[in-house]
Write a protein that holds these residues in place. Structure first.
Motif, short mmCIF file in Angstrom:
data_model
loop_
_atom_site.label_atom_id
_atom_site.label_comp_id
_atom_site.label_asym_id
_atom_site.label_seq_id
_atom_site.Cartn_x
_atom_site.Cartn_y
_atom_site.Cartn_z
N ASN A 1 -12.37 9.10 4.54
CA ASN A 1 -11.74 8.97 3.07
C ASN A 1 -12.27 7.97 2.11
O ASN A 1 -12.19 6.72 2.56
CB ASN A 1 -10.15 8.69 3.33
N PRO A 2 -12.99 8.19 1.19
CA PRO A 2 -13.64 7.11 0.45
C PRO A 2 -12.85 6.19 -0.40
O PRO A 2 -13.38 5.28 -0.79
CB PRO A 2 -14.72 7.82 -0.23
N THR A 3 -11.58 6.36 -0.49
CA THR A 3 -10.73 5.40 -1.14
C THR A 3 -10.38 4.35 -0.14
O THR A 3 -9.82 3.16 -0.59
CB THR A 3 -9.56 6.36 -1.61
N VAL A 4 -10.89 4.52 1.21
CA VAL A 4 -10.58 3.46 2.12
C VAL A 4 -11.65 2.91 2.72
O VAL A 4 -11.97 1.74 2.81
CB VAL A 4 -9.61 4.17 3.34
N THR A 5 -12.75 3.88 2.91
CA THR A 5 -13.92 3.53 3.66
C THR A 5 -14.94 3.18 2.55
O THR A 5 -15.12 4.21 1.77
CB THR A 5 -14.31 4.54 4.57
N ASN B 1 -7.81 -0.02 -4.30
CA ASN B 1 -6.57 -0.18 -5.13
C ASN B 1 -5.70 0.98 -4.50
O ASN B 1 -5.91 2.22 -4.26
CB ASN B 1 -7.12 0.14 -6.65
N PRO B 2 -4.73 0.42 -4.10
CA PRO B 2 -3.74 1.62 -3.36
C PRO B 2 -3.23 2.60 -4.19
O PRO B 2 -2.89 3.56 -3.71
CB PRO B 2 -2.38 0.47 -3.23
N ILE C 1 0.94 -1.07 0.02
CA ILE C 1 0.01 -0.01 -0.02
C ILE C 1 0.77 0.98 -0.07
O ILE C 1 0.79 2.27 -0.66
CB ILE C 1 -1.11 0.15 1.13
N ARG C 2 2.02 1.25 0.85
CA ARG C 2 2.93 2.40 0.80
C ARG C 2 3.62 2.58 -0.63
O ARG C 2 4.20 3.76 -0.94
CB ARG C 2 3.93 1.88 1.99
N ASN C 3 3.90 1.42 -1.41
CA ASN C 3 4.37 1.40 -2.68
C ASN C 3 3.87 0.44 -3.53
O ASN C 3 4.07 -0.62 -4.14
CB ASN C 3 5.90 0.69 -2.34
N PRO C 4 2.82 1.23 -4.16
CA PRO C 4 1.79 0.55 -5.08
C PRO C 4 2.55 0.37 -6.55
O PRO C 4 2.01 -0.51 -7.10
CB PRO C 4 0.65 1.44 -5.34
N ASP D 1 0.24 -8.02 -9.04
CA ASP D 1 -1.20 -8.57 -9.22
C ASP D 1 -2.47 -7.78 -8.76
O ASP D 1 -2.16 -7.61 -7.45
CB ASP D 1 -1.34 -10.11 -8.94
N SER D 2 -3.42 -7.78 -9.10
CA SER D 2 -4.70 -7.27 -8.45
C SER D 2 -5.19 -8.31 -7.48
O SER D 2 -5.13 -9.41 -7.88
CB SER D 2 -5.58 -6.86 -9.40
N LYS D 3 -5.63 -7.82 -6.41
CA LYS D 3 -5.99 -8.95 -5.20
C LYS D 3 -7.36 -8.41 -4.60
O LYS D 3 -7.67 -7.25 -4.83
CB LYS D 3 -4.95 -8.88 -4.15
N ILE D 4 -8.16 -9.17 -4.15
CA ILE D 4 -9.41 -8.86 -3.40
C ILE D 4 -9.29 -9.39 -2.03
O ILE D 4 -8.74 -10.38 -1.73
CB ILE D 4 -10.44 -9.66 -4.06
N GLY D 5 -9.75 -8.36 -1.21
CA GLY D 5 -9.72 -8.59 0.12
C GLY D 5 -11.01 -8.65 0.94
O GLY D 5 -12.05 -8.51 0.14
N LYS D 6 -11.11 -8.80 2.15
CA LYS D 6 -12.39 -8.76 2.85
C LYS D 6 -13.43 -7.81 2.46
O LYS D 6 -14.53 -7.64 2.74
CB LYS D 6 -12.19 -9.03 4.17
N ILE D 7 -12.60 -6.47 2.28
CA ILE D 7 -13.25 -5.21 2.13
C ILE D 7 -14.36 -5.26 0.84
O ILE D 7 -15.42 -4.85 1.15
CB ILE D 7 -12.44 -3.97 1.92
#
Length: 310
Positions: free
Chosen positions: A209-213, A129-130, A106-109, A114-120
């Motif tokens: 922050n809607p990029t995170v929430t 997307n970081p 996330i600090r170094n996108p 590869d794109s990934k899918i998390g619990k969010i």
């Protein structure tokens, strides 16, 4: 919703926000809200729409990611411990599980392959997307679209007097329909209290922050400046915009470009400004009606404090 229930749940939410860096016990939150601990978790879930554990975990992760991005000088361990995680290893595991990416990714996108899918995504249906957290990493094509001729930007530091405001929360976060419903009610209320529509000073408290929430979980409150003689009763809230020094960004453009303008304050301006954000939500001061004009014209306010030396 019953006013007393809402007030007590709001007290619980405030307690959680103030203690995210510590261990939070359900019994302590229940005590603050004055509900029985035997029933509090059911009341909380029914009103907030999430279990208290899920809510605390989500807010802790969201705040940690914002810290990770906007305070790059802090180590992973400092970010982890400062946001209630027992170690950097536990922090990394929780972030990877929830967002689908490790803290270092996330600090170094640029290093992500590869794109990934998390619990969010599975839990809230939100893509993450970081790269979206870094306006300065936008491609030339995107940049030219954002800073096209009709999009004007300018930042200044301004001393602002405090304002007394009447506020009304959006019931579904940053969803457009819910925001417009809140504004329609608030604008009508202000007009009925003698504040003419063309004289109303309209602000919004943008807490998240809607990029995170997830969009519907973002906290948004419409607010109109009022005089000291106006009474405020539920469902409206009496609030204030405190006196102080603010970074003010003038923005004119499409609603979709707003988040990039907001993030640019943090990524491009704040690091070399000699200031850091104070503990107060971002404000949007609207200068027009987007539904009439088809674009947003506003001033974005970030309350400032002098940089604290570490």
């Amino acid at each position: 919703m019953n006013r007393k229930y809402k007030t007590r749940i709001d007290q619980a939410l405030q307690y959680i926000e103030e203690n995210l860096s510590k261990r939070i016990l359900l019994t302590d939150v229940a005590k603050v809200s004055h509900f029985s601990p035997y029933h509090f978790h059911r009341i909380f879930t029914g009103i907030v729409g999430e279990t208290i554990n899920d809510y605390i975990a989500r807010r802790r992760l969201e705040r940690a990611i914002n810290t990770l991005i906007f305070k790059p000088d802090l180590s992973m361990t400092q970010v982890a411990l400062g946001n209630g995680f027992s170690s950097s290893a536990n922090f990394s595991k929780a972030v990877k599980l929830y967002f689908g990416f490790s803290p270092s990714e996330i600090r170094n996108p640029d290093k992500i392959k590869d794109s990934k899918i998390g619990k969010i995504y599975s839990k809230y249906g939100k893509d993450f997307n970081p790269s979206d957290l870094y306006p300065t990493r936008l491609t030339n094509e995107m940049t030219s679209a954002i800073y096209r001729e009709d999009t004007i930007m300018n930042i200044e530091v301004r001393d602002i007097d405090g304002y007394r405001v009447c506020a009304l929360p959006s019931t579904r976060g940053y969803e457009s329909k819910a925001i417009y419903e809140a504004w329609d009610k608030l604008i009508g209320w202000a007009a009925s209290n003698g504040i003419k529509r063309d004289e109303q000073q309209r602000f919004a408290f943008a807490f998240d922050n809607p990029t995170v929430t997830p969009i519907d979980k973002c906290r948004y409150e419409a607010a109109i400046v009022i005089g000291s003689n106006i009474q405020v009763n539920p469902p409206f809230n009496l609030s204030e915009i405190p006196k102080g020094k603010y970074a003010v960004l003038y923005f004119k453009g499409s609603p979709e470009e707003t988040i990039k303008a907001q993030l640019s304050i943090y990524s491009d301006w704040l690091p070399d400004s000699g200031f850091e954000p104070d503990n107060f939500p971002m404000l949007e001061h609207y200068l027009n009606d987007v539904r009439v004009d088809g674009h947003i014209e506003m001033e974005i306010h970030v309350k400032l404090k002098a940089m604290v030396s570490s």
